[in-house]
Design an enzyme around this catalytic site. Sequence first.
Site, PDB file in Angstrom:
ATOM      1  N   GLU A 199      91.139  27.548  25.664  1.00  0.00           N
ATOM      2  CA  GLU A 199      91.749  26.676  26.444  1.00  0.00           C
ATOM      3  C   GLU A 199      91.670  27.191  27.622  1.00  0.00           C
ATOM      4  O   GLU A 199      91.614  26.344  28.814  1.00  0.00           O
ATOM      5  CB  GLU A 199      93.312  26.708  26.060  1.00  0.00           C
ATOM      6  CG  GLU A 199      93.973  25.046  26.127  1.00  0.00           C
ATOM      7  CD  GLU A 199      95.086  25.383  27.250  1.00  0.00           C
ATOM      8  OE1 GLU A 199      95.143  25.823  28.084  1.00  0.00           O
ATOM      9  OE2 GLU A 199      96.158  25.287  26.536  1.00  0.00           O
ATOM     10  N   SER A 254      98.846  29.029  26.024  1.00  0.00           N
ATOM     11  CA  SER A 254      97.892  29.062  24.867  1.00  0.00           C
ATOM     12  C   SER A 254      96.561  29.425  25.187  1.00  0.00           C
ATOM     13  O   SER A 254      96.058  28.864  26.013  1.00  0.00           O
ATOM     14  CB  SER A 254      97.810  27.594  24.458  1.00  0.00           C
ATOM     15  OG  SER A 254      99.184  26.874  24.132  1.00  0.00           O
ATOM     16  N   ARG A 314      94.265  18.510  26.757  1.00  0.00           N
ATOM     17  CA  ARG A 314      93.769  19.240  27.539  1.00  0.00           C
ATOM     18  C   ARG A 314      92.502  19.000  28.315  1.00  0.00           C
ATOM     19  O   ARG A 314      91.656  20.028  28.418  1.00  0.00           O
ATOM     20  CB  ARG A 314      93.739  20.682  26.801  1.00  0.00           C
ATOM     21  CG  ARG A 314      95.204  20.930  26.170  1.00  0.00           C
ATOM     22  CD  ARG A 314      96.172  21.572  27.241  1.00  0.00           C
ATOM     23  NE  ARG A 314      97.241  22.355  26.697  1.00  0.00           N
ATOM     24  CZ  ARG A 314      98.552  21.643  25.953  1.00  0.00           C
ATOM     25  NH1 ARG A 314      98.575  20.388  26.309  1.00  0.00           N
ATOM     26  NH2 ARG A 314      99.574  22.252  25.620  1.00  0.00           N
TER      27      ARG A 314
END
Length: 339
Positions: free
Chosen positions: A335, A239, A164
């Site tokens: 995130e 997420s 990520r």
Amino acid sequence: MLKIQQNVSLKPYNTFAIDVKASFFVVVTTEEELREVLLYNKITKPFFILSGGSNMLLTKDIDALVIHIAIKGIFVQETTEDSVIVKVNGGENWHEFVHYCIRNGYGGVENLSLIPGCVGSAPIQNIGAYGVELKDTFLRCEALDIKTGEKKIFSKEACNFGYRNSIFKTTAKGEYVITCVYFQLTTKDHQFQTGYGAIEKELQERGIDTPTLKEISESIIAIRQSKLPDPKVLGNSGSFFKNPVVSSEVFVKLQQVYPKVPHYVLDQGLVKVPAGWLVEEAGFKGKRYGDAGVHDKQALVLVNHGNATGKEILALSQRIQITVLEKFGISLEAEVNVI
Ligand code: EPU
């Protein structure tokens, strides 16, 4: 002719469906228009790039020119005996691109079916799901330098992709707008990644032994739909937290108290613990505070039940972070980009 609007609600432009306002707003449909706006705007006011709005939490009005990237187009650049190079413009919807690949028999992105957002934003956080990441098929991307409007090409190595993560989130943050991405996809002998538990189970249930691209994609869509809320129905950004990575010492202590804790062992004595499990164990799954909530099927996803403000969602995320830290001694990192 570019049309600059004033006081525009960004609710339709972010998947959390947060109702904040942009003082100025413009849609660009070509690279030339984007360059024109960047150069024109340099002299006037600050700006903010918005494409799919699928990985951000807007907590305040944006006092800037918001540039919505809607540069479309998918082009086959090169074909070899067993692969194809495809150029995809940044404003293309990610899932529609995946669908295009499935229709044409191009392999490599099927596990990334149904991820919200646009192609141009995908490299920023190196989107990933079910054992596959964008970097696996990424060849290079083109981006405009926000200050000069000049085009720059970024190879895969230059992007420095991680979990990520990429340079577009770190050293080059806020410096470039990605205008198109080149992918290398297989046209035969596809390397299917079906080892991820949930996919194997789904394929088995469907009685499929040797899956096609389409069958893998359909299975992933079914898995995602069973636990991830559709942003069109329930605002969310996927997420909300990254899965934290802890040392094996920290993990062993956690496992002594919670023998069933799910985990993935990484290199160098590190262990990844699912944030969703931590949030659920901390008691937040399905909880709701006003219109800000935690999804009832996947605790990693925060949701907007209707009229939550970005500040309310942020406050909930902080409450979760504090509780998880107190209970497990593990810090959860967001995130999504909090603006
Ligand atoms: N779990 C719980 N409770 C929950 C959620 C998860 O106990 O509420 C447990 C599950 O039982 C499982 C483990 O946590 O043992 C992992 O869950 P899952 O396989 O659903 O994956 P994840 O770690 O929650 C990650 C990505 C997702 C991606 C899936 C599938 C991150 C932060 N998230 O989720 O990505 O779709 O794997 O590959 O890495 C996204 O980035 O927006 C996203 C949805």
